[in-house]
Design a protein around this motif. Structure first.
Motif, PDB file in Angstrom:
ATOM      1  N   MET A   3       0.850  -1.193   0.000  1.00  0.00           N
ATOM      2  CA  MET A   3       0.000   0.000   0.000  1.00  0.00           C
ATOM      3  C   MET A   3       0.886   1.243   0.000  1.00  0.00           C
ATOM      4  SD  MET A   3      -2.830  -1.181   2.845  1.00  0.00           S
ATOM      5  CE  MET A   3      -1.672  -1.101   4.180  1.00  0.00           C
ATOM      6  N   CYS A   4       0.283   2.363  -0.466  1.00  0.00           N
ATOM      7  CA  CYS A   4       0.984   3.640  -0.464  1.00  0.00           C
ATOM      8  C   CYS A   4       0.172   4.642   0.340  1.00  0.00           C
ATOM      9  CB  CYS A   4       1.201   4.157  -1.880  1.00  0.00           C
ATOM     10  SG  CYS A   4       2.019   5.774  -1.929  1.00  0.00           S
ATOM     11  N   LYS A   5       0.768   5.142   1.416  1.00  0.00           N
ATOM     12  CA  LYS A   5       0.069   6.125   2.252  1.00  0.00           C
ATOM     13  C   LYS A   5      -0.109   7.448   1.525  1.00  0.00           C
ATOM     14  CE  LYS A   5       1.655   4.291   6.669  1.00  0.00           C
ATOM     15  NZ  LYS A   5       2.458   4.523   7.854  1.00  0.00           N
ATOM     16  N   LYS A   6       0.895   7.852   0.756  1.00  0.00           N
ATOM     17  CA  LYS A   6       0.840   9.147   0.082  1.00  0.00           C
ATOM     18  C   LYS A   6      -0.230   9.155  -1.013  1.00  0.00           C
ATOM     19  CE  LYS A   6       3.731  12.673  -2.023  1.00  0.00           C
ATOM     20  NZ  LYS A   6       5.091  13.021  -2.464  1.00  0.00           N
ATOM     21  N   CYS A   7      -0.244   8.108  -1.846  1.00  0.00           N
ATOM     22  CA  CYS A   7      -1.234   8.020  -2.924  1.00  0.00           C
ATOM     23  C   CYS A   7      -2.608   7.593  -2.406  1.00  0.00           C
ATOM     24  CB  CYS A   7      -0.783   7.032  -4.002  1.00  0.00           C
ATOM     25  SG  CYS A   7       0.649   7.555  -4.946  1.00  0.00           S
ATOM     26  N   GLY A   8      -2.636   6.965  -1.221  1.00  0.00           N
ATOM     27  CA  GLY A   8      -3.890   6.482  -0.661  1.00  0.00           C
ATOM     28  C   GLY A   8      -4.383   5.201  -1.310  1.00  0.00           C
ATOM     29  N   LYS A   9      -3.530   4.516  -2.032  1.00  0.00           N
ATOM     30  CA  LYS A   9      -3.937   3.284  -2.714  1.00  0.00           C
ATOM     31  C   LYS A   9      -3.629   2.089  -1.834  1.00  0.00           C
ATOM     32  CE  LYS A   9      -3.270   5.150  -7.303  1.00  0.00           C
ATOM     33  NZ  LYS A   9      -2.531   5.052  -8.550  1.00  0.00           N
ATOM     34  N   SER A  10      -4.563   1.131  -1.826  1.00  0.00           N
ATOM     35  CA  SER A  10      -4.374  -0.067  -1.004  1.00  0.00           C
ATOM     36  C   SER A  10      -3.721  -1.202  -1.771  1.00  0.00           C
ATOM     37  CB  SER A  10      -5.722  -0.527  -0.442  1.00  0.00           C
ATOM     38  OG  SER A  10      -6.602  -0.803  -1.512  1.00  0.00           O
ATOM     39  N   GLU A  11      -3.467  -1.005  -3.056  1.00  0.00           N
ATOM     40  CA  GLU A  11      -2.794  -2.028  -3.850  1.00  0.00           C
ATOM     41  C   GLU A  11      -1.916  -1.330  -4.883  1.00  0.00           C
ATOM     42  OE1 GLU A  11      -3.978  -5.730  -6.735  1.00  0.00           O
ATOM     43  OE2 GLU A  11      -5.316  -5.243  -5.079  1.00  0.00           O
ATOM     44  N   ILE A  12      -0.614  -1.427  -4.676  1.00  0.00           N
ATOM     45  CA  ILE A  12       0.309  -0.769  -5.596  1.00  0.00           C
ATOM     46  C   ILE A  12       1.327  -1.774  -6.124  1.00  0.00           C
ATOM     47  CG2 ILE A  12       0.138   1.490  -4.463  1.00  0.00           C
ATOM     48  CD1 ILE A  12       3.008   0.806  -3.311  1.00  0.00           C
ATOM     49  N   VAL A  13       2.010  -1.359  -7.163  1.00  0.00           N
ATOM     50  CA  VAL A  13       3.136  -2.127  -7.685  1.00  0.00           C
ATOM     51  C   VAL A  13       4.372  -1.578  -6.982  1.00  0.00           C
ATOM     52  CG1 VAL A  13       4.514  -2.652  -9.726  1.00  0.00           C
ATOM     53  CG2 VAL A  13       2.021  -2.507  -9.913  1.00  0.00           C
ATOM     54  N   GLY A  14       5.065  -2.436  -6.270  1.00  0.00           N
ATOM     55  CA  GLY A  14       6.277  -2.026  -5.572  1.00  0.00           C
ATOM     56  C   GLY A  14       7.486  -2.050  -6.491  1.00  0.00           C
ATOM     57  N   VAL A  15       8.308  -1.025  -6.385  1.00  0.00           N
ATOM     58  CA  VAL A  15       9.509  -0.909  -7.207  1.00  0.00           C
ATOM     59  C   VAL A  15      10.692  -0.624  -6.288  1.00  0.00           C
ATOM     60  CG1 VAL A  15      10.617   0.396  -9.077  1.00  0.00           C
ATOM     61  CG2 VAL A  15       8.155  -0.014  -9.142  1.00  0.00           C
ATOM     62  N   ALA A  16      11.829  -1.264  -6.556  1.00  0.00           N
ATOM     63  CA  ALA A  16      13.034  -1.018  -5.759  1.00  0.00           C
ATOM     64  C   ALA A  16      13.633   0.338  -6.144  1.00  0.00           C
ATOM     65  CB  ALA A  16      14.055  -2.124  -5.985  1.00  0.00           C
ATOM     66  N   HIS A  17      13.974   1.135  -5.126  1.00  0.00           N
ATOM     67  CA  HIS A  17      14.613   2.444  -5.299  1.00  0.00           C
ATOM     68  C   HIS A  17      15.855   2.482  -4.417  1.00  0.00           C
ATOM     69  CE1 HIS A  17      11.054   4.063  -7.318  1.00  0.00           C
ATOM     70  NE2 HIS A  17      10.323   3.504  -6.362  1.00  0.00           N
ATOM     71  N   TYR A  18      16.868   3.226  -4.861  1.00  0.00           N
ATOM     72  CA  TYR A  18      18.087   3.341  -4.058  1.00  0.00           C
ATOM     73  C   TYR A  18      17.833   4.063  -2.746  1.00  0.00           C
ATOM     74  CZ  TYR A  18      21.133   1.797  -7.810  1.00  0.00           C
ATOM     75  OH  TYR A  18      21.759   1.038  -8.776  1.00  0.00           O
ATOM     76  N   LEU A  19      18.439   3.573  -1.691  1.00  0.00           N
ATOM     77  CA  LEU A  19      18.511   4.221  -0.378  1.00  0.00           C
ATOM     78  C   LEU A  19      19.807   3.688   0.242  1.00  0.00           C
ATOM     79  CD1 LEU A  19      17.390   5.921   1.957  1.00  0.00           C
ATOM     80  CD2 LEU A  19      16.205   3.885   2.738  1.00  0.00           C
ATOM     81  N   SER A  20      20.906   4.287  -0.188  1.00  0.00           N
ATOM     82  CA  SER A  20      22.226   3.801   0.210  1.00  0.00           C
ATOM     83  C   SER A  20      22.949   4.849   1.026  1.00  0.00           C
ATOM     84  CB  SER A  20      23.061   3.501  -1.033  1.00  0.00           C
ATOM     85  OG  SER A  20      22.397   2.606  -1.864  1.00  0.00           O
ATOM     86  N   LYS A  21      23.814   4.384   1.885  1.00  0.00           N
ATOM     87  CA  LYS A  21      24.642   5.289   2.671  1.00  0.00           C
ATOM     88  C   LYS A  21      26.088   5.111   2.232  1.00  0.00           C
ATOM     89  CE  LYS A  21      21.645   5.342   6.692  1.00  0.00           C
ATOM     90  NZ  LYS A  21      21.519   4.986   8.104  1.00  0.00           N
TER      91      LYS A  21
END
Length: 192
Positions: free
Chosen positions: A40-58
């Motif tokens: 789910m996406c809180k920002k979009c308000g959708k209860s079913e989304i397609v998840g995509v990997a995004h960078y979050l590296s340190k």
């Protein structure tokens, strides 16, 4: 207070022990929340989304004076490695079909290859960076490093011409130029 600044640093290491990517909404990139059977996406308000990997590296980085930890997100990670996070995660799971979905995917070689490189970053600093528990800086953009200006030594490898050679080249250039003027004039006369 929010400020951005440009800095050139050397990448010292990729911080290990935490994930180097997150699964986010395919539309707004907000971190996805696990529902009972879907993402789910809180920002979009959708209860079913397609998840995509995004960078979050340190990245641990340093310059001549200081050392810091930069957080690299999204497009900046792709600029750094030359690959999308989703592509790297998918390749890992295809090669390691026996691992579970909660398995910590190791830092990809494409990111490790950045260690030792000098890069120019635009970094965002806010009150959170100065007063929060984490002392990381968020990279918002990566800039190209300008190539050093080539140094030309005018005293070497110069062919000298004699006065006669120089006069011959000049005569040829004047003749070619004159031929061009004559032919242009002839063309205009025919059109007029």
């Amino acid at each position: 207070m929010v400020a951005w600044f440009e800095c050139t640093t050397t990448i010292d290491d990729v911080v290990h022990g935490s994930g180097w990517y997150y699964i986010g909404c395919g539309v707004c990139h907000t971190k996805a929340t696990k529902g009972s059977t879907t993402l789910m996406c809180k920002k979009c308000g959708k209860s079913e989304i397609v998840g995509v990997a995004h960078y979050l590296s340190k990245l641990s980085v340093y310059d001549h004076n200081d050392q810091a930890v930069f957080v690299v997100l999204g497009d900046v990670g792709e600029e750094l490695t030359g690959k999308k996070a989703a592509e790297l995660v998918e390749r890992y799971y295809q090669a390691n079909k026996n691992v579970g979905e909660d398995h910590l995917v190791p830092v990809p070689q494409a990111m490790i290859d950045a260690i030792g490189q000098i890069r120019k970053f635009i970094v965002k600093v806010s009150n959170h960076n100065l007063t929060g528990k984490t002392h990381t800086l968020t990279v918002t953009k990566m800039l190209p490093i300008e190539a050093p200006t080539p140094k030309i030594n005018l005293g070497e490898n110069v062919d000298e011409e004699t006065d006669n050679e120089r006069d011959d080249h000049a005569d040829e250039a004047v003749k070619r130029c004159a031929d061009g003027i004559e032919s242009e004039g002839a063309k205009r006369a025919k059109c007029g």
